[in-house]
Design a protein around this motif. Sequence first.
Motif, short mmCIF file in Angstrom:
data_model
loop_
_atom_site.label_atom_id
_atom_site.label_comp_id
_atom_site.label_asym_id
_atom_site.label_seq_id
_atom_site.Cartn_x
_atom_site.Cartn_y
_atom_site.Cartn_z
N THR A 35 -26.16 113.97 -72.49
CA THR A 35 -25.41 115.10 -71.93
C THR A 35 -25.38 116.26 -72.93
N GLY A 36 -25.31 115.94 -74.23
CA GLY A 36 -25.32 116.99 -75.25
C GLY A 36 -26.63 117.79 -75.19
N PHE B 217 -26.67 120.01 -72.11
CA PHE B 217 -25.85 121.21 -72.34
C PHE B 217 -26.57 122.20 -73.27
N TYR C 154 -16.96 125.76 -74.84
CA TYR C 154 -16.38 124.52 -75.36
C TYR C 154 -17.28 123.91 -76.42
N ALA C 155 -18.56 123.77 -76.09
CA ALA C 155 -19.49 123.04 -76.96
C ALA C 155 -19.58 123.69 -78.34
N GLU D 291 -15.38 121.26 -78.83
CA GLU D 291 -14.50 120.62 -77.82
C GLU D 291 -15.33 120.03 -76.70
N LEU D 292 -14.74 119.09 -75.98
CA LEU D 292 -15.44 118.51 -74.83
C LEU D 292 -15.50 119.53 -73.69
N THR E 160 -19.04 118.29 -66.35
CA THR E 160 -19.89 117.27 -66.98
C THR E 160 -20.31 116.20 -65.97
N GLY F 116 -23.93 109.84 -75.01
CA GLY F 116 -22.91 110.90 -75.03
C GLY F 116 -22.12 111.01 -73.74
N PHE F 117 -22.28 110.07 -72.87
CA PHE F 117 -21.53 110.02 -71.61
C PHE F 117 -21.26 108.56 -71.29
N ARG G 25 -17.31 110.23 -71.99
CA ARG G 25 -16.50 110.52 -73.17
C ARG G 25 -15.02 110.57 -72.84
N GLN H 116 -14.27 110.40 -66.81
CA GLN H 116 -15.74 110.35 -66.67
C GLN H 116 -16.22 108.93 -66.40
N ASP I 96 -22.58 123.39 -83.68
CA ASP I 96 -21.38 122.56 -83.86
C ASP I 96 -21.47 121.62 -85.06
N ARG J 190 -14.52 117.77 -83.46
CA ARG J 190 -15.27 116.79 -82.66
C ARG J 190 -14.78 115.37 -82.91
#
Length: 190
Positions: free
Chosen positions: A32-33, A36, A53-54, A58-59, A65, A86-87, A89, A93, A136, A146
């Motif tokens: 997912t990262g 994004f 956010y990213a 932050e999530l 998502t 990454g999912f 989180r 979700q 990040d 994070r």
Amino acid sequence: MLNLILFGKPGSGKGTQATFLKNKYDLVHISTGDVFRKNIKTETELGLKAKVYAEKGELVPDEITVSMLENEIELNLPSNGFIFDGFPRTIYQANEMNKILSKHELLLTATVALDVSDNLLKDRLLKRGEISGRADDQSEDKIHTRLNEYRKKTEPLIQYYQKMNKFYSVSGVGDIDEISSRLVDLIQKF
Ligand code: AMP
């Protein structure tokens, strides 16, 4: 069919090991990262929403998502299996993921965590920031955010998957090959 969640704190090596497992078991790797970051770079609508956010560490909100994840799964069906990096989180979700998986008659095989201490992670992330230029990874503040997000929102998933008898953990410290072998030894038992 192998459907795995690779779980761990930022910098625990999920991306590296997911790439290894994807090749070894011919799985679809959904990070997912990465999705994004690609969307942020190409300034899509999703990217513009996620960027705020990213880039702060932050999530990204759950609704954004989850719908992105569902879309990625559907784009890759049929498949030999998935590796989710990454999912999920958050608990929300994870609940939504259960629904999406059952809708597509996919069964979660296991959640496998890469276990690494916070001190080691901070060093790894700062080094990665120097090499990759990832926004990040650039400051201790963002890394701190994070790790806090992980502690508050993601760590409760350990118990969540333990209750489902789907949680496993291997040490994420050592050579990359060594960690890969630990994962293969574990996966062979599933
Ligand atoms: P990662 O590459 O997995 O460390 O993700 C980079 C950033 O993308 C995270 O710090 C979040 O801002 C965002 N992100 C990735 N996966 C998720 C997720 N499952 N839920 C919310 N935000 C996410």
